[in-house]
Design a protein around this motif. Structure first.
Motif, PDB file in Angstrom:
ATOM      1  N   TYR A  70       0.823  -1.200   0.000  1.00 55.18           N
ATOM      2  CA  TYR A  70       0.000   0.000   0.000  1.00 55.18           C
ATOM      3  C   TYR A  70       0.859   1.253   0.000  1.00 55.18           C
ATOM      4  N   THR A  74      -1.458   6.329  -4.191  1.00 51.63           N
ATOM      5  CA  THR A  74      -1.698   5.530  -5.397  1.00 51.63           C
ATOM      6  C   THR A  74      -2.350   4.202  -5.023  1.00 51.63           C
ATOM      7  N   TRP A  77       0.087  -1.946  -4.998  1.00 48.12           N
ATOM      8  CA  TRP A  77       0.735  -2.916  -5.878  1.00 48.12           C
ATOM      9  C   TRP A  77       0.218  -4.285  -5.456  1.00 48.12           C
ATOM     10  N   GLU A 102       0.876  -6.001 -10.446  1.00 45.16           N
ATOM     11  CA  GLU A 102      -0.035  -5.043 -11.074  1.00 45.16           C
ATOM     12  C   GLU A 102      -0.291  -3.856 -10.165  1.00 45.16           C
ATOM     13  N   ARG A 103      -0.485  -2.703 -10.822  1.00 43.30           N
ATOM     14  CA  ARG A 103      -0.946  -1.516 -10.115  1.00 43.30           C
ATOM     15  C   ARG A 103      -2.005  -0.872 -11.002  1.00 43.30           C
ATOM     16  N   GLU A 111      -1.923   2.594 -15.384  1.00 47.79           N
ATOM     17  CA  GLU A 111      -1.950   1.173 -15.038  1.00 47.79           C
ATOM     18  C   GLU A 111      -0.635   0.544 -15.487  1.00 47.79           C
ATOM     19  N   PHE A 152       8.481  -0.824  -4.400  1.00 48.93           N
ATOM     20  CA  PHE A 152       7.046  -0.554  -4.374  1.00 48.93           C
ATOM     21  C   PHE A 152       6.699   0.735  -3.644  1.00 48.93           C
TER      22      PHE A 152
END
Length: 171
Positions: A70, A74, A77, A102-103, A111, A152
């Motif tokens: 987290y 944003t 992830w 993925e994000r 994306e 991340f």
């Protein structure tokens, strides 16, 4: 008298069976583990369909692990794999087989999907790396390479290490 008879016959030894060297000491189906920041905000979450802990090396083996990292501004992830092994100290998570990272898109971020295999994740520092092939897709663009380093947490950093090739569309 009963105690003396048991000792005399040696039948108290029947109940003791040695466990195999690498045997599970506990397990879970539907495993979930949260990690919070010092302010009580979710930092990461690890889920798995099945989790088995082994007492001899204190590793935790997982089936279909799914991990969320987290960030404040944003979307999280999301890292998923076929299998994973968490080290005894919890500092290294080796994701085996195919791995997808993925994000989702949000205001100010596009994306992004990353496909690779055999990803080593350090949950404590929000870092991951692999020596395997990796593909980054942010439509309509894509980039491939051998070996990858990924952070991340802010500032987010992605580095492909060799044989980097890409396809970028401009308007």
């Amino acid at each position: 008298m009963s105690w003396w008879l048991v000792k005399l016959t040696g039948s108290d030894e029947f109940g003791r069976i040695a466990a195999p060297a690498h045997s599970p000491d506990y397990f879970s189906k539907g495993y979930t583990k949260w990690e919070m920041s010092e302010f009580g905000i979710p930092k990461s979450k690890l889920m798995a369909d099945e989790m088995v802990h082994y007492s001899d090396d204190s590793t935790t083996h997982m089936v279909n692990p799914l991990m969320f990292f987290y960030n404040e501004k944003t979307p999280p992830w999301v890292v998923k794999s076929e299998a994973g092994i968490l080290s005894a100290d919890g500092k290294d998570l080796l994701l085996n087989g195919e791995v997808a990272v993925e994000r989702a898109a949000a205001e100010g971020v596009r994306e992004l999907k990353i496909y690779t295999s055999n990803l080593k994740v350090k949950p404590e520092t929000s870092y991951a790396e692999t020596g395997a092939w990796a593909k980054l897709v942010s439509l309509p663009n894509w980039t491939t390479g051998i070996g990858m380093k990924l952070t991340f947490a802010d500032p987010i950093h992605i580095e492909l290490l060799s044989n980097v090739k890409g396809n970028y569309e401009t308007k």
